[in-house]
Design a protein around this motif. Sequence first.
Motif, mmCIF file in Angstrom:
data_model
loop_
_atom_site.group_PDB
_atom_site.id
_atom_site.type_symbol
_atom_site.label_atom_id
_atom_site.label_comp_id
_atom_site.label_asym_id
_atom_site.label_seq_id
_atom_site.Cartn_x
_atom_site.Cartn_y
_atom_site.Cartn_z
ATOM 1 N N ASN A 244 25.468 11.549 -15.418
ATOM 2 C CA ASN A 244 25.138 10.684 -16.556
ATOM 3 C C ASN A 244 23.723 10.115 -16.541
ATOM 4 O O ASN A 244 23.501 8.964 -16.928
ATOM 5 N N HIS A 245 22.780 10.919 -16.117
ATOM 6 C CA HIS A 245 21.385 10.521 -16.226
ATOM 7 C C HIS A 245 20.547 11.752 -16.535
ATOM 8 O O HIS A 245 20.954 12.887 -16.285
ATOM 9 N N TYR A 246 19.402 11.514 -17.138
ATOM 10 C CA TYR A 246 18.512 12.619 -17.504
ATOM 11 C C TYR A 246 17.891 13.255 -16.266
ATOM 12 O O TYR A 246 17.466 12.562 -15.333
ATOM 13 N N LEU A 247 17.789 14.576 -16.291
ATOM 14 C CA LEU A 247 17.113 15.319 -15.227
ATOM 15 C C LEU A 247 15.740 15.784 -15.681
ATOM 16 O O LEU A 247 14.933 16.231 -14.867
ATOM 17 N N SER A 248 15.487 15.697 -16.963
ATOM 18 C CA SER A 248 14.258 16.221 -17.559
ATOM 19 C C SER A 248 13.225 15.115 -17.760
ATOM 20 O O SER A 248 13.362 13.992 -17.269
ATOM 21 N N GLU A 249 12.212 15.436 -18.531
ATOM 22 C CA GLU A 249 11.146 14.480 -18.869
ATOM 23 C C GLU A 249 11.671 13.265 -19.621
ATOM 24 O O GLU A 249 10.994 12.235 -19.705
ATOM 25 N N PHE A 250 12.892 13.353 -20.153
ATOM 26 C CA PHE A 250 13.452 12.233 -20.906
ATOM 27 C C PHE A 250 13.892 11.071 -20.012
ATOM 28 O O PHE A 250 14.426 10.080 -20.509
ATOM 29 N N ARG A 251 13.640 11.213 -18.739
ATOM 30 C CA ARG A 251 13.901 10.071 -17.845
ATOM 31 C C ARG A 251 13.116 8.836 -18.306
ATOM 32 O O ARG A 251 13.453 7.712 -17.967
ATOM 33 N N ARG A 252 12.101 9.085 -19.129
ATOM 34 C CA ARG A 252 11.286 7.978 -19.635
ATOM 35 C C ARG A 252 12.065 7.048 -20.561
ATOM 36 O O ARG A 252 11.684 5.895 -20.753
ATOM 37 N N VAL A 253 13.162 7.555 -21.161
ATOM 38 C CA VAL A 253 13.964 6.701 -22.047
ATOM 39 C C VAL A 253 15.311 6.347 -21.423
ATOM 40 O O VAL A 253 16.136 5.686 -22.043
ATOM 41 N N ASP A 254 15.551 6.818 -20.193
ATOM 42 C CA ASP A 254 16.817 6.551 -19.507
ATOM 43 C C ASP A 254 16.863 5.095 -19.062
ATOM 44 O O ASP A 254 15.895 4.579 -18.502
ATOM 45 N N LYS A 255 17.984 4.450 -19.289
ATOM 46 C CA LYS A 255 18.135 3.055 -18.889
ATOM 47 C C LYS A 255 18.358 2.911 -17.386
ATOM 48 O O LYS A 255 18.367 1.807 -16.854
ATOM 49 N N GLY A 256 18.568 4.046 -16.693
ATOM 50 C CA GLY A 256 18.780 3.999 -15.256
ATOM 51 C C GLY A 256 20.250 3.966 -14.900
ATOM 52 O O GLY A 256 21.034 3.264 -15.533
ATOM 53 N N ASN A 257 20.642 4.749 -13.887
ATOM 54 C CA ASN A 257 22.045 4.844 -13.524
ATOM 55 C C ASN A 257 22.146 5.296 -12.068
ATOM 56 O O ASN A 257 22.253 6.489 -11.784
ATOM 57 N N LEU A 258 22.097 4.339 -11.148
ATOM 58 C CA LEU A 258 22.100 4.658 -9.722
ATOM 59 C C LEU A 258 23.384 5.342 -9.299
ATOM 60 O O LEU A 258 23.362 6.288 -8.503
#
Length: 332
Positions: A244-258
């Motif tokens: 449930n987290h982005y692996l691509s360049e879209f990590r820039r909009v990911d709210k974060g999910n440890l």
Amino acid sequence: MRKFPIVQAKGSHYEVGVAIGKTMNGAIKRVLSKSRVIFQKDFSIRLQRSKLFQKHTQKYFPQYIDELRGIAEGAKVSFDELFLSNNREVADFDPFLLDPNHCTILGIPSKGGYLLGHNEDWDITSLSHIYVLDSVTAGTRIFGLNYANTLIGCSVACNEYGIVQAVNELSQQDESEGVPKNFIARALLDCKTLEDTEKIMKIIPRASGFNHVLSQGDQLWNIESIAKEYVIEKCKLQKYVHTNHYLSEFRRVDKGNLESERRYAKVKGELGNVNSVEDIKGLLSDHADPRICREGTIGSVIFDIPNKVAHIAYGQPTSGAYVEYSLEHVVR
């Protein structure tokens, strides 16, 4: 062993929708009733705003508007309220707001094709809302796990062309006015080829994005999307995992999910030992921290397209809880 109810239907989009609505009417009414309580302070505002998204969806996907209207009429509920529950950009529900951790997906090469495993994680109270749809909708056969109140495609399913789609939630900070992501997922299930799925991602203005893991033949595509952009990672007979987290360049909009990142790392680390349906069952049933089978796991599915079989477990899976379903009548 407990099993999910099966809804069998055949006909136009509207006719299949009516069959779903009639069969799952109790669950649909419970979901809509709950949404009124959750959004009681601004429910009418959300309902009105959602109608803007209806216009976009009607323009690009009138057939799925018909399908949803059929579900509403079959269940005898408000179409506008049912659309709102499929318009997650306007009406996201408490379980996701409180817990961004949901499904685990893995793809394993087998006999020149793929085994695709998916743990469906949401809210434990949603267990009674899930069913298996076995339908021929406007000529296309689809088989898969679904929620009573949503269009097919928001969990994991396959179509007659051998495309399997498994969907993952992504916690993102990017939304726009457009076609809700539930309808995008529904559209991908009507595609004949993986290339057709990319055409939809290119053409349709999206309101937000899902993670779509798609397999067909010896290909596995991972599509990560946000409202204005998408990225496709293309694999051929390679093992794959997504949480449930982005692996691509879209990590820039990911709210974060440890927690998702820990779950991802654990499954990826185990992939070398996963080569069969039984191996996938064992991994999807894992309860050791970080858990793959979580408290919110309400179903588990493994599509074995090379052997035309689906394995489905009700609720939290164990290796012995999966029920086998033939796909001989589904996949060409």
